[in-house]
Design an enzyme around this catalytic site. Structure first.
Site, PDB file in Angstrom:
ATOM      1  N   ASP A   1     114.320  25.269  45.279  1.00 21.95           N
ATOM      2  CA  ASP A   1     115.106  25.850  46.256  1.00 21.95           C
ATOM      3  C   ASP A   1     115.403  27.470  45.815  1.00 21.95           C
ATOM      4  O   ASP A   1     115.034  27.960  44.732  1.00 21.95           O
ATOM      5  CB  ASP A   1     116.714  25.269  46.172  1.00 21.95           C
ATOM      6  CG  ASP A   1     117.450  25.371  47.452  1.00 21.95           C
ATOM      7  OD1 ASP A   1     117.273  26.335  48.260  1.00 21.95           O
ATOM      8  OD2 ASP A   1     118.318  24.632  47.616  1.00 21.95           O
TER       9      ASP A   1
ATOM     10  N   ASP B   1     119.039  24.551  56.807  1.00 21.62           N
ATOM     11  CA  ASP B   1     120.258  23.604  56.548  1.00 21.62           C
ATOM     12  C   ASP B   1     121.076  23.061  57.598  1.00 21.62           C
ATOM     13  O   ASP B   1     122.080  22.298  57.350  1.00 21.62           O
ATOM     14  CB  ASP B   1     121.062  24.551  55.581  1.00 21.62           C
ATOM     15  CG  ASP B   1     120.866  24.574  54.158  1.00 21.62           C
ATOM     16  OD1 ASP B   1     119.891  23.842  53.615  1.00 21.62           O
ATOM     17  OD2 ASP B   1     121.321  25.504  53.371  1.00 21.62           O
TER      18      ASP B   1
HETATM   19  C1  DGJ Z   1     120.345  24.740  49.931  1.00 21.57           C
HETATM   20  C2  DGJ Z   1     119.528  23.690  50.400  1.00 21.57           C
HETATM   21  O1  DGJ Z   1     119.021  24.125  51.695  1.00 21.57           O
HETATM   22  C3  DGJ Z   1     120.489  22.218  50.548  1.00 21.57           C
HETATM   23  O2  DGJ Z   1     119.519  21.230  51.299  1.00 21.57           O
HETATM   24  C4  DGJ Z   1     120.807  22.040  49.192  1.00 21.57           C
HETATM   25  O3  DGJ Z   1     119.692  21.621  48.402  1.00 21.57           O
HETATM   26  C5  DGJ Z   1     121.839  23.145  48.601  1.00 21.57           C
HETATM   27  N1  DGJ Z   1     121.100  24.402  48.693  1.00 21.57           N
HETATM   28  C6  DGJ Z   1     122.090  22.731  47.097  1.00 21.57           C
HETATM   29  O4  DGJ Z   1     122.812  23.777  46.381  1.00 21.57           O
END
Ligand code: DGJ
Length: 694
Positions: free
Chosen positions: A451, A520
């Site tokens: 991420d 997201d």
């Molecule tokens: C952003 C990601 O896109 C989410 O799916 C999740 O992993 C969060 N970060 C966790 O902090």
């Protein structure tokens, strides 16, 4: 196959298209052709001499060069600009040599400036069966003094003269990525760019051009993208001479590169293609290419995943995760992923990033008990990391405050409570490789979600090895080194690229990762458009999509499953709270999906009715032998009464007969006569299309 038409012209012939350039008597390398493959070499156009038009328009301003430099009286955007040590900013690139490699599919054109010791190589590699051309550039300093590169694109794509020019491109923002636009180019420039040290949610280097008449399945489309995880720029410029040039490459904003004596700089690779089968044809070419040539795990089965982030956020521990894992395994999930919250000190988003070992309170015996329980349930285990980041409240930051991106003596801004490590620094890279390699080597981890949850600010670098502005590029080199090294040491691990959803979606990531987390935003209705945009560029096998509880009061579980089944199915809802009825429906859809995922992931995708048109959308995946198809149709909200559009099926064999529901017709008839699908508000259908003789 690359053929030489005359002594001074080269044609790159691919399965259905061709691309040609030649050398003028003065030594300029000029573009000549990009379009359908022609029957005979002599059909391709030859060199056209260009003279000064008038005192305002000298010849260099009217020529379509393959790689125009900042030279003489040239006023359109150059592909390269250099500053020599004596201050001269005029670069006259002239042909020196051209070499076709042994495969006959790659060609290297060497250009030099006859007064300055610099050499620019234009390199082309044809991917013939996909009608795609890969291009990049290398600059070499053969002199004793440094040369400053102030701009260097990877390619200047010349779109043939059309009656009208239209551009298709993407913009977006966090939670709203891959929004597709089509816009007429009437003159001047259309500039799209990323300035976020990564691709960004707000745009993507993908582009397409057409004359305004191409549709999803028909018409000529020239399209392309860039394999680069850093700042990027696309400039489409319609010049006063009526030709459209498209520059694609590293963003020249706040960019400079000092090329020392004897050094070389190579650009990222650009890739582009030509399709006569409209936008879906363009995307199928990219899909086939990516699946066959780019994915680390090729056509291995993409496992159904459960991710606990939306269920438990930072509140994770061994017991709560094992409880979720038990339910997930019972649903048919094959891979259990522990998201954020598991590492040292991570109580919320203000602490812990950088300290990549299990939190002693949440996981007193480390991660192994959870991993063993997950494996015992028959699932693989996956883990979330965010290696490029550090919280001020972390062991790492307390030990190495100098490792974050910052200007000395100036405020450092946090975003989501975190700083960014300067990945350009070798000590940072070495530290991450060591720490993460230990983590991966010490546990049975088969999947890693990588991420990146913020973009940079104050991009300083006090003791930079070159110009501090090189940070934009050196960061990406460092990221690629760390990720590449971990991938090489752990080839069994499937990596997923995530940056707060689809913030880092580009071809180069696929050197290490097999898939992306596209957004997201897990609301299934919003996702239909996001996914359609994503899938224009990348195949379904690279798009992770979860069924969550977002919109659960409005959107039926079946709709949420169908949306996610259009990519790599995952579940991200709080399954601990799902009713027996919901769990049994989930079990059913996961089983159905497993029966058909090979078609969705490895077949051809046809958008039958675009989600961009409104509330109804439909997509058909057909296997390569055209034996079987999987059709998904959706309707979001539309007030009654409403006449639903007919759905015309593309991609079937015209002669063979296919059964859809109770009806049997030829592929040609399904395409001509279409199918009526009954859909109420927030309803969806998954329909199997089967050839009778299969
Ligand atoms: C952003 C990601 O896109 C989410 O799916 C999740 O992993 C969060 N970060 C966790 O902090």
């Amino acid at each position: 196959m690359i053929i030489s038409k005359d002594r001074n012209c080269w044609i790159i012939e691919m399965a259905g298209s061709a691309y040609g350039f030649g050398v003028t008597d003065e030594g300029q390398v000029v573009h000549q052709y990009w379009g359908k493959r022609l029957p005979y070499a002599e059909d391709y156009p030859g060199i056209i001499a260009v003279r000064d038009a008038d005192s305002f328009n000298m010849a260099e301003n009217r020529r379509r060069e393959e790689f125009p430099a900042m030279e003489g009286s040239r006023y359109f955007e150059p592909a390269i600009a250099l500053v020599f040590a004596d201050g001269v900013r005029d670069l006259r690139l002239r042909f020196e040599s051209c070499v076709v490699d042994q495969t006959g599919m790659a060609i290297q054109v060497k250009l030099v400036d006859r007064q300055y010791p610099v050499c620019v190589k234009l390199i082309y590699r044809a991917h013939s069966k996909y009608d795609l051309l890969e291009r990049w550039v290398e600059v070499e300093n053969h002199g004793d003094f440094p040369i400053e590169i102030s701009r260097i694109f990877s390619a200047d794509w010349q779109i043939p003269r059309l009656d009208d020019y239209w551009m298709s491109f993407f913009t977006g923002k966090w939670s709203d990525e891959f929004q597709n636009h089509r816009e007429r180019i009437t003159g001047g420039k259309k500039v799209l760019e990323g300035r976020r040290m990564t691709t960004g949610h707000d745009g993507n280097p993908w582009f397409a051009f057409y004359d305004g008449t191409a549709s999803l399945e028909t018409g000529r489309v020239w399209f392309g993208t860039l394999a680069w995880s850093g700042n990027w720029k696309t400039i489409a410029e319609l010049t006063q001479n009526g030709f459209l040039q498209v520059l694609s490459g590293i963003n020249d904003w706040d960019f400079v590169w000092q090329l020392g004596a004897g050094e070389k700089f190579g650009t990222p690779h650009a890739i582009a293609g030509f399709s006569t089968a409209g936008f879906s044809g363009a995307s199928r070419a990219m899909h086939d290419f990516i699946r066959a040539e780019r994915l680390p795990h090729g056509e291995a089965v993409r496992k159904v995943l459960y991710n606990s982030w939306e269920a438990t956020t930072f509140d994770v521990d061994v017991d709560s995760q094992i409880r979720l894992a038990e339910i997930a395994a019972d649903l048919g999930v094959e891979l259990f992923v522990l998201d954020d919250g598991w590492f040292h000190g991570r109580i919320n988003d203000t602490a812990g990033l950088g300290d990549w070992w299990a939190d002693e309170v949440k996981f007193p015996n480390g991660l192994t008990p959870l991993i063993e329980a997950v494996n015992h349930l028959g699932m693989d285990f996956g883990l979330w990391i965010e290696p490029e980041m550090v919280n001020p409240d972390s062991e790492l930051f307390r030990t190495h405050p100098e490792w974050v991106i910052q200007f000395k003596g100036r405020t450092k801004s946090t975003a989501r409570g975190q700083y960014i490590l300067n990945m350009g620094r070798q000590d940072v890279q070495d530290y991450l490789i060591l720490l993460l390699d230990n983590l991966l080597a010490g546990h049975n981890i088969r999947f890693v979600k990588w991420d990146m949850n913020r973009n940079p600010s104050e991009p300083g670098w006090e003791d930079a090895p070159g110009d501090p502005r090189e940070i934009w590029v050196r960061y990406v080199y460092g990221l690629n080194r760390v990720w590449g090294e971990l991938h090489d040491r752990h080839p069994e691990i499937v990596f997923q690229s995530c940056s707060g959803g689809g913030g880092r979606v580009n071809l180069s990531v696929l050197d290490y990762a097999d898939q992306f987390w596209a957004s997201d935003n897990t609301d299934a209705t919003a996702r239909l458009k996001i996914q359609e945009g994503f899938l224009q560029m990348f195949p379904a096998s690279t798009m992770e999509s979860w069924v969550t509880d977002q919109g659960e009061n409005l959107i039926p579980l079946a709709f949420r499953f169908h949306t996610s089944m259009c990519g790599v199915l995952g579940v991200g809802g709080n399954i601990g709270k799902w009713t027996e009825e919901q769990l049994s429906e989930a079990r059913k859809w996961i089983a159905v999906y497993k029966d058909y995922r090979h078609i969705i992931h490895w077949g051809d995708r046809h958008v039958l009715y675009s989600a961009l048109k409104g509330t109804v959308s439909a997509v058909l995946y057909v296997d390569k032998d055209k034996d079987c198809g999987v059709l998904f149709a959706f309707r979001t909200y539309e007030s009654e009464p409403v006449a639903l559009p007919k759905i015309f099926l593309h991609g079937l064999d015209a002669e063979r007969r296919y059964k859809v529901g109770d009806r049997v017709m030829s592929g040609a008839a399904w395409e001509e006569c279409g199918l009526e699908i009954a859909l109420g508000n927030f309803e969806s259908q998954m329909i199997i299309v089967k050839a009778l003789d299969w």
